[in-house]
Design an enzyme around this catalytic site. Structure first.
Site, PDB file in Angstrom:
ATOM      1  N   THR A  13     -18.001 -42.151   2.010  1.00 32.19           N
ATOM      2  CA  THR A  13     -17.999 -41.060   1.022  1.00 32.19           C
ATOM      3  C   THR A  13     -18.493 -41.525  -0.347  1.00 32.19           C
ATOM      4  O   THR A  13     -19.166 -40.782  -1.056  1.00 32.19           O
ATOM      5  CB  THR A  13     -16.549 -40.525   0.861  1.00 32.19           C
ATOM      6  OG1 THR A  13     -16.077 -40.160   2.153  1.00 32.19           O
ATOM      7  CG2 THR A  13     -16.487 -39.338  -0.057  1.00 32.19           C
ATOM      8  N   ASP A  57     -20.950 -43.789   8.402  1.00 34.22           N
ATOM      9  CA  ASP A  57     -19.561 -43.398   8.186  1.00 34.22           C
ATOM     10  C   ASP A  57     -18.752 -44.540   8.803  1.00 34.22           C
ATOM     11  O   ASP A  57     -19.088 -45.019   9.885  1.00 34.22           O
ATOM     12  CB  ASP A  57     -19.264 -42.078   8.913  1.00 34.22           C
ATOM     13  CG  ASP A  57     -17.863 -41.567   8.619  1.00 34.22           C
ATOM     14  OD1 ASP A  57     -17.754 -40.524   7.949  1.00 34.22           O
ATOM     15  OD2 ASP A  57     -16.886 -42.200   9.084  1.00 34.22           O
ATOM     16  N   SER A  58     -17.691 -44.935   8.153  1.00 34.90           N
ATOM     17  CA  SER A  58     -17.013 -46.152   8.634  1.00 34.90           C
ATOM     18  C   SER A  58     -16.316 -45.943   9.982  1.00 34.90           C
ATOM     19  O   SER A  58     -15.875 -46.897  10.604  1.00 34.90           O
ATOM     20  CB  SER A  58     -16.034 -46.693   7.596  1.00 34.90           C
ATOM     21  OG  SER A  58     -14.849 -45.956   7.599  1.00 34.90           O
ATOM     22  N   SER A  59     -16.254 -44.720  10.466  1.00 31.57           N
ATOM     23  CA  SER A  59     -15.725 -44.498  11.817  1.00 31.57           C
ATOM     24  C   SER A  59     -16.683 -45.067  12.864  1.00 31.57           C
ATOM     25  O   SER A  59     -16.294 -45.276  14.015  1.00 31.57           O
ATOM     26  CB  SER A  59     -15.527 -43.011  12.084  1.00 31.57           C
ATOM     27  OG  SER A  59     -14.761 -42.453  11.065  1.00 31.57           O
ATOM     28  N   ASP A  90     -11.990 -45.128   5.965  1.00 27.54           N
ATOM     29  CA  ASP A  90     -11.298 -44.968   7.257  1.00 27.54           C
ATOM     30  C   ASP A  90     -11.039 -46.299   7.977  1.00 27.54           C
ATOM     31  O   ASP A  90      -9.965 -46.496   8.535  1.00 27.54           O
ATOM     32  CB  ASP A  90     -12.091 -44.035   8.183  1.00 27.54           C
ATOM     33  CG  ASP A  90     -12.056 -42.590   7.702  1.00 27.54           C
ATOM     34  OD1 ASP A  90     -11.243 -42.289   6.816  1.00 27.54           O
ATOM     35  OD2 ASP A  90     -12.835 -41.773   8.216  1.00 27.54           O
ATOM     36  N   THR A 290       4.966 -54.678  15.128  1.00 28.92           N
ATOM     37  CA  THR A 290       5.812 -53.486  14.972  1.00 28.92           C
ATOM     38  C   THR A 290       5.010 -52.254  14.555  1.00 28.92           C
ATOM     39  O   THR A 290       4.027 -52.363  13.814  1.00 28.92           O
ATOM     40  CB  THR A 290       6.952 -53.724  13.959  1.00 28.92           C
ATOM     41  OG1 THR A 290       7.667 -52.491  13.788  1.00 28.92           O
ATOM     42  CG2 THR A 290       6.462 -54.200  12.618  1.00 28.92           C
ATOM     43  N   GLN A 291       5.474 -51.103  15.038  1.00 28.53           N
ATOM     44  CA  GLN A 291       4.861 -49.830  14.633  1.00 28.53           C
ATOM     45  C   GLN A 291       5.240 -49.475  13.200  1.00 28.53           C
ATOM     46  O   GLN A 291       4.597 -48.639  12.579  1.00 28.53           O
ATOM     47  CB  GLN A 291       5.359 -48.701  15.541  1.00 28.53           C
ATOM     48  CG  GLN A 291       4.864 -48.803  16.951  1.00 28.53           C
ATOM     49  CD  GLN A 291       5.406 -47.686  17.848  1.00 28.53           C
ATOM     50  OE1 GLN A 291       5.923 -46.687  17.370  1.00 28.53           O
ATOM     51  NE2 GLN A 291       5.268 -47.864  19.134  1.00 28.53           N
ATOM     52  N   CYS A 292       6.327 -50.089  12.694  1.00 24.28           N
ATOM     53  CA  CYS A 292       6.737 -49.804  11.316  1.00 24.28           C
ATOM     54  C   CYS A 292       5.696 -50.368  10.366  1.00 24.28           C
ATOM     55  O   CYS A 292       5.168 -51.458  10.590  1.00 24.28           O
ATOM     56  CB  CYS A 292       8.080 -50.465  11.004  1.00 24.28           C
ATOM     57  SG  CYS A 292       9.415 -49.854  12.015  1.00 24.28           S
TER      58      CYS A 292
HETATM   59  N1  ASP Z   1     -15.130 -40.852   6.803  1.00 24.29           N
HETATM   60  C1  ASP Z   1     -15.377 -41.611   5.616  1.00 24.29           C
HETATM   61  C2  ASP Z   1     -15.621 -43.059   6.024  1.00 24.29           C
HETATM   62  O1  ASP Z   1     -14.694 -43.758   6.304  1.00 24.29           O
HETATM   63  C3  ASP Z   1     -14.259 -41.496   4.668  1.00 24.29           C
HETATM   64  C4  ASP Z   1     -14.429 -42.312   3.415  1.00 24.29           C
HETATM   65  O2  ASP Z   1     -15.489 -42.779   3.080  1.00 24.29           O
HETATM   66  O3  ASP Z   1     -13.463 -42.468   2.694  1.00 24.29           O
HETATM   67  O4  ASP Z   1     -16.747 -43.455   6.097  1.00 24.29           O
END
Ligand code: ASP
Length: 355
Positions: A13, A57-59, A90, A290-292
């Site tokens: 972003t 996009d970092s996904s 992300d 741990t999930q915590c």
């Molecule tokens: N979906 C975006 C990413 O991780 C969100 C961000 O940039 O904050 O690339």
């Protein structure tokens, strides 16, 4: 001489602006950075920029992109005093954790930052995040960088990257580091807590005992290969035998990050313990995390983790899942076949766990 900083744009972003005609968000021409943020000219450092050919996009981040990013830093390591990586939020904690293991004996800062609103938005958080990240990366003392580790800077706080997790999809304060305090806080003054910075000393002492991972205290070592044959298995009430067994039988699987409850607790039923035991017998490494978000695994504290302790399961202590994954991928790639995975994992290599 002014510090020289390399700004690397990977996507996310932060690098977007609103098209004035359509109103849609699009990546802006990174070579025009100074045009969009003229304030950068006021900083007391030299800034050079480079960008992923196709910002992502970092996904979409994966091991291939980690290597591209690592290679950019590694090949220009001697030419700059610090690195600032613009990255989507992300998966920023995953990338930060991975970089922390890929670069051993770091003598310069690598600061990852991003934003919740695009740089071209009126209310953006991008400018502050970017400007302060550059300032932190160029902090010097006797011509030596003060920060010598991989960090995440977001919303007035600098964190050790491998201690962070993204915890909010909307707030400007998007990251937290529940088990390690911020390394620096940006207020009227930039306050760096030097006591908290990674010095590498503990790392070296520990590694010296844990040969044969190569040890060179003075020279930075770049190890870009990560083993992707790992999985995160998150426990939940009602998880079935079929699910656990299917995961343990994945062809070629080498490691499982087992996300347990509380201080490392898990179901005590026979089929569950048997499934894990069989996986360990196949030389699949299993780490109890741990999930915590805060606190630590403490196997044996409750009845429900005694069996895991008896199996000789690796304790992740207070490591984040993000850092545990990166550490496992790294160790599976570089630890010799005969090496003691448990010993390596339970040692703090980059300040990622408190032991
Ligand atoms: N979906 C975006 C990413 O991780 C969100 C961000 O940039 O904050 O690339």
């Amino acid at each position: 001489m002014k510090p020289k900083i390399l700004l690397i744009y990977t996507g996310g972003t932060i690098g977007m602006i609103k098209d004035p005609e359509t109103g849609a968000l699009r990546s802006f021409d990174f070579t025009q950075l100074l045009f969009h943020i003229p304030e950068l000219k006021q900083l007391d450092c030299q800034i050079e920029t480079t960008s992923f050919e196709e910002p992502i996009d970092s996904s979409d981040m994966d091991l291939g992109y980690w290597k591209i990013l690592g290679d950019i830093i590694n090949t220009s390591y001697d030419d700059y005093h610090g690195f600032v990586v613009l990255h989507g939020s992300d998966t920023m904690s995953h990338t930060g954790s991975a970089l922390s293991f890929m670069f051993e004996n770091l003598t310069k800062p690598i600061v990852l930052t991003g934003s919740q609103l695009p740089i071209g938005d009126l209310r953006t958080d991008a400018k502050e995040n970017l400007i302060t990240s550059i300032q932190l990366a160029s902090e010097w003392d006797n011509n030596e960088p003060i920060i010598r580790e991989v960090c995440v800077y977001f919303e007035y706080q600098l964190y050790r990257a491998n201690r962070t997790a993204k915890m909010n999809a909307e707030h400007f304060e998007a990251f937290s580091s529940p088990n390690y305090p911020p390394l620096a806080i940006s207020g009227v003054h930039l306050n760096i807590d030097r006591q908290l910075l990674w010095q590498g000393g503990f790392d070296r002492v520990s590694l010296a005992k844990l040969k044969p991972l190569e040890l060179s205290p003075l020279k930075m070592i770049y190890r870009p290969d990560m083993d992707a044959r790992v999985v995160v298995l998150k426990l939940f009430p009602g998880i079935t035998e079929q699910v656990v067994k299917s995961i343990c039988h994945i062809d070629g699987l080498r490691g499982i990050i087992l996300e347990t409850y509380g201080s490392g607790n898990a179901p005590t039923c026979k089929w569950f313990i048997e499934a894990l035991k069989n996986a360990l017998l196949k030389n699949i490494r299993i780490v109890n995390v741990t999930q915590c978000r805060g606190g630590s695994v403490d196997m044996g504290k409750y009845e429900t983790s005694v069996a895991l302790k008896k199996l000789g399961m690796v304790s992740g202590y207070d490591i984040t899942t993000e850092a545990a994954l990166a550490k496992m991928m790294y160790l599976l790639s570089y630890m010799p076949e005969t090496g003691d995975f448990k010993k390596y994992f339970e040692t703090s290599l980059r300040g990622e766990i408190s032991v």
